[in-house]
Design a protein around this motif. Sequence first.
Motif, PDB file in Angstrom:
ATOM      1  N   GLN A   1      53.175 183.399   8.205  1.00 31.92           N
ATOM      2  CA  GLN A   1      54.580 184.005   7.565  1.00 31.92           C
ATOM      3  C   GLN A   1      55.395 182.922   7.247  1.00 31.92           C
ATOM      4  O   GLN A   1      56.590 183.029   6.594  1.00 31.92           O
TER       5      GLN A   1
ATOM      6  N   PHE B   1      47.095 189.019  12.383  1.00 28.30           N
ATOM      7  CA  PHE B   1      46.870 189.664  10.952  1.00 28.30           C
ATOM      8  C   PHE B   1      45.828 188.797   9.987  1.00 28.30           C
ATOM      9  O   PHE B   1      45.490 189.729   8.975  1.00 28.30           O
TER      10      PHE B   1
ATOM     11  N   ASN C   1      48.248 189.975  18.076  1.00 23.70           N
ATOM     12  CA  ASN C   1      49.583 190.505  17.673  1.00 23.70           C
ATOM     13  C   ASN C   1      49.286 191.868  17.158  1.00 23.70           C
ATOM     14  O   ASN C   1      48.551 191.845  16.182  1.00 23.70           O
TER      15      ASN C   1
ATOM     16  N   TYR D   1      60.598 197.928  17.331  1.00 29.77           N
ATOM     17  CA  TYR D   1      61.714 197.826  16.263  1.00 29.77           C
ATOM     18  C   TYR D   1      62.233 199.354  15.996  1.00 29.77           C
ATOM     19  O   TYR D   1      63.493 199.302  15.669  1.00 29.77           O
TER      20      TYR D   1
HETATM   21  O1  IFM Z   1      56.896 190.460  10.477  1.00 31.69           O
HETATM   22  C1  IFM Z   1      56.379 191.447  11.198  1.00 31.69           C
HETATM   23  C2  IFM Z   1      55.475 190.558  12.365  1.00 31.69           C
HETATM   24  O2  IFM Z   1      54.386 190.204  11.625  1.00 31.69           O
HETATM   25  C3  IFM Z   1      54.732 191.711  13.342  1.00 31.69           C
HETATM   26  N1  IFM Z   1      55.782 192.381  13.883  1.00 31.69           N
HETATM   27  C4  IFM Z   1      56.765 193.176  13.158  1.00 31.69           C
HETATM   28  C5  IFM Z   1      57.377 192.012  12.124  1.00 31.69           C
HETATM   29  C6  IFM Z   1      58.646 192.881  11.242  1.00 31.69           C
HETATM   30  O3  IFM Z   1      57.605 193.937  10.440  1.00 31.69           O
END
Ligand code: IFM
Length: 471
Positions: A54, A154, A197, A328
Amino acid sequence: MKRSPSKFALALALVLAAGCRETLRFTPAQIAAHRMLDGAPPGFLLGAATSAYQIEGGNHNDWTAWEKGRYPDGRPHVADGLTADRLDDSWNRWPADVAALRVLGANVYRLGVEWSRLEPAEGTWDAAAAARYRQMFAALRAAHVAPMVTLYHFTLPTWIAARGGWDWPGTPAALAAFAGRAGAAFGDLVDWWCTINEPNVLVAKSYLAGQWPPGARDPARAARVMAALMRAHGLMALALRQNDRTDADGDQRATQIGIAQNLRIFDPASASPLDGLVAGAADGFYDESFLDAVTLGRIRVVLPGVADIDEPFPPLAGSFDYLGINYYTRDRVVGRLSGSPPYRALPADDRPHSDLGWEIYPEGLYRLLLRYSHRGWPLLVTENGVADAGGAIRPEFLRAHLYAVDRARADGVDVRGYIFWSLLDNFEWSHGARGRFGLFSVDFADPDLVRRPTAAVATFREAARNLGTLR
Ligand code: IFM
């Protein structure tokens, strides 16, 4: 704040939190009056997170082709066609990220290493890439920031994807071999490991919703992949313990191993039995199944009418030194009898929502911390954050969620740390640049990719000052 509440107090808090999900509501006055991280124990971890794909730029894996592709109706797989070619260019500009962590007063940084970069072809090892990661970890340690390293976040190397990705029975062992190699290469600098993750998010997005590679919508396959991810984690934990025997931080432990599990609150939207049933089933598959597997040393994945996988897998037992919670939002579940997902989420009208439409519900973090306090693992918030391009919501979001953490600690929950998602704006998967989570914002078109502090940096620094990691 009281430091050692009795077991009775914790039990009482658990019962109250479970019983009052509709009425539990933090007031603005409570949050404003609270001193963040007051009385947090020595060694409490406070930091920020990213993942390799990312932010790094320049990677080549199963997302590389996917992110440039389109659905049959012409929509791009990634909003606005953003690609991960450059992004924050953290592969080259990582010293700017370390500087940002210093500004925050962080004492931990959760970052990823990219499997496809380190092992670009089966059995190979890119020594130059490994040397660069070592440089990063050493610089973090020199800045008194503990690296917490995520091994799988991922993305799959193309050589794994070509064999079938998570459908290939060899993938768990291949990932474990990679984990062992990473343990040997970085173990003298790294103690905190996150094997995988959000296995549940991967399964949901890649095999149920069809939004991430390989773009499947197949519940039976999703269940099999969930089982494969469980196998992978168990084998990775074994490989790490065998290969990382060096205690990097002097706490007498060479490894601290866990996963970062996305935990979502699923509340029935009404008293209807269907809403309750579907909310319970979603919770069982999404939140619980992986954690149950670790508790029981047994892979058990049930999707009613679709899959019933049940097999002992001893490497899972004892594989957690901590549970990482990525929190979240919540879904208020309106069940339906068919469809995927088998519900729609009812928006909560009286709560703010993020740029991605996620309800901001800090009470959910408190509820989860209480709920998972009795499973025998210390808890770490490994991600929590908000998509907020304007930056106006994030400071209060941070304050309210730290209030949730502190309140759980005051009730006796063993919470060892809080890690914000994210240090920087980054590639928000199919949402591209529309999900801006950074404490530091970055304009991907800026030739200098300057890391600009958002308003939440001041809030974070206030917490760090209270904790004593920023003077
Ligand atoms: O950006 C993602 C991350 O890769 C994994 N957890 C949630 C984040 C926000 O959606």
